[in-house]
Design an enzyme around this catalytic site. Structure first.
Site, PDB file in Angstrom:
ATOM      1  N   ASP A 110       0.827  -1.209   0.000  1.00  0.00           N
ATOM      2  CA  ASP A 110       0.000   0.000   0.000  1.00  0.00           C
ATOM      3  C   ASP A 110       0.867   1.267   0.000  1.00  0.00           C
ATOM      4  O   ASP A 110       0.351   2.379   0.186  1.00  0.00           O
ATOM      5  CB  ASP A 110      -0.982   0.008   1.179  1.00  0.00           C
ATOM      6  CG  ASP A 110      -0.302   0.029   2.534  1.00  0.00           C
ATOM      7  OD1 ASP A 110       0.653  -0.748   2.733  1.00  0.00           O
ATOM      8  OD2 ASP A 110      -0.714   0.822   3.406  1.00  0.00           O
ATOM      9  N   HIS A 111       2.178   1.098  -0.241  1.00  0.00           N
ATOM     10  CA  HIS A 111       3.094   2.243  -0.321  1.00  0.00           C
ATOM     11  C   HIS A 111       3.917   2.242  -1.599  1.00  0.00           C
ATOM     12  O   HIS A 111       4.321   3.312  -2.074  1.00  0.00           O
ATOM     13  CB  HIS A 111       4.010   2.265   0.914  1.00  0.00           C
ATOM     14  CG  HIS A 111       3.232   2.473   2.171  1.00  0.00           C
ATOM     15  ND1 HIS A 111       3.096   3.702   2.763  1.00  0.00           N
ATOM     16  CD2 HIS A 111       2.470   1.613   2.893  1.00  0.00           C
ATOM     17  CE1 HIS A 111       2.302   3.581   3.816  1.00  0.00           C
ATOM     18  NE2 HIS A 111       1.900   2.326   3.910  1.00  0.00           N
ATOM     19  N   ASP A 131       4.315   5.035   7.587  1.00  0.00           N
ATOM     20  CA  ASP A 131       3.700   4.288   8.686  1.00  0.00           C
ATOM     21  C   ASP A 131       4.600   4.276   9.919  1.00  0.00           C
ATOM     22  O   ASP A 131       4.538   3.350  10.735  1.00  0.00           O
ATOM     23  CB  ASP A 131       3.439   2.826   8.269  1.00  0.00           C
ATOM     24  CG  ASP A 131       2.342   2.691   7.229  1.00  0.00           C
ATOM     25  OD1 ASP A 131       1.668   3.690   6.926  1.00  0.00           O
ATOM     26  OD2 ASP A 131       2.167   1.566   6.711  1.00  0.00           O
ATOM     27  N   HIS A 187      -2.030   6.823   6.964  1.00  0.00           N
ATOM     28  CA  HIS A 187      -3.320   6.202   7.295  1.00  0.00           C
ATOM     29  C   HIS A 187      -4.139   7.068   8.242  1.00  0.00           C
ATOM     30  O   HIS A 187      -3.592   7.772   9.093  1.00  0.00           O
ATOM     31  CB  HIS A 187      -3.117   4.837   7.975  1.00  0.00           C
ATOM     32  CG  HIS A 187      -2.488   3.802   7.100  1.00  0.00           C
ATOM     33  ND1 HIS A 187      -3.216   2.980   6.279  1.00  0.00           N
ATOM     34  CD2 HIS A 187      -1.185   3.459   6.913  1.00  0.00           C
ATOM     35  CE1 HIS A 187      -2.396   2.160   5.632  1.00  0.00           C
ATOM     36  NE2 HIS A 187      -1.152   2.435   5.996  1.00  0.00           N
TER      37      HIS A 187
HETATM   38 FE    FE Z   1       0.611   1.369   5.229  1.00  0.00          FE
HETATM   39 ZN    ZN Z   2       3.241  -0.259   6.098  1.00  0.00          ZN
END
Ligand code: FE
Ligand code: ZN
Length: 253
Positions: free
Chosen positions: A60-61, A132, A170
């Protein structure tokens, strides 16, 4: 002062970021959670994509690197670990700088969530893209690193100027606030948690926050002050941090 930041929600709870140096017109995205959503944002703004800045290797990055590079010919910077899943042109490590027109990002080591997780700090504009590593009232799960490494990274973030805006990846803040209230009773935390719950009810984003806010209320940065409550008086800061992290991992809020 000429950095424009476009923030937009993508996937379940990620934020996408497009960053434009208004002097040169150069554009970067920070991480590539969703290539189609990022391309749609670029189209809407009439921008191309010069640089991709990855914070760590998670899908997701970095999952959109290949498609965005194919479409825009972007140059990709990030930690070496990104090559586990995606293309990377320039591996960077702590202290390296990445220029976006007149703006300059300094790479910070904030490893722990993944071993090579980095953040991008632009001192001129007082902003840092932290992926994150740290979240409002929280921090990333310690998947790969150990408490000494992760505490060091969080301490580097805490050492940035108070006004520095922290752009994380997030929207986890309401859940983080519920956990924070379970381990800390600082008045500033109670006030912030109430503001966070109200903001989320209204559908508002709680990202970015500032270094000053996190130092005052984030239970992970405040771990040394929570030692007694955690039953760890006299223990090292990384040990207390590890206990707070473990409590969060098992927290059912
Ligand atoms: Fe993430
Ligand atoms: Zn992550």
């Amino acid at each position: 002062m000429a950095l424009r930041i476009e923030q937009f929600p993508v996937l379940n709870d990620n934020y996408g970021y497009l960053v434009r140096d208004e002097t040169s017109g150069k554009v970067a995205c920070v991480d590539t959670p969703d290539a189609d959503a990022i391309a749609a944002a670029l189209d809407r703004l009439g921008w191309s994509l010069d640089l991709i800045l990855n914070t760590h290797w998670h899908p997701d990055h970095a999952g959109g690197n290949e498609a965005l590079k194919a479409r825009y010919g972007s140059t990709i910077y990030g930690p070496q670990e990104v090559t586990r899943i995606a293309p990377l042109d320039h591996p960077v490590t702590a202290g390296d700088t990445v220029d976006l027109g007149e703006a300059q990002f300094t790479v910070m080591d904030v490893g722990g969530h993944t071993l090579q997780h980095i953040a991008y700090h632009d001192a001129r504009d007082a902003v840092a893209f932290v992926g994150d590593s740290i979240f409002p009232l929280g921090c990333g799960r310690m998947f790969e690193g150990d408490p000494v490494q992760m505490w060091s990274g969080l301490s580097r973030i805490a050492a940035l100027p108070d006004e520095t805006k922290l752009y994380c990846a997030h929207e986890y803040t309401a859940a983080n606030a519920r956990f924070a209230l379970s381990v800390d009773d600082a008045p500033a935390l109670k006030a912030r948690a109430e503001a966070v719950f109200a903001a989320r009810e209204r559908g508002e984003w709680t990202v970015p926050s500032t270094v000053a806010e996190e130092k005052a209320t984030n239970p992970f940065l405040r771990a040394p002050l929570l030692a007694e409550r955690m039953g760890l008086a006299g223990h090292s800061d990384p040990e207390v941090f590890a206990a707070v992290r473990k409590a969060k991992d098992g927290f059912k809020g």
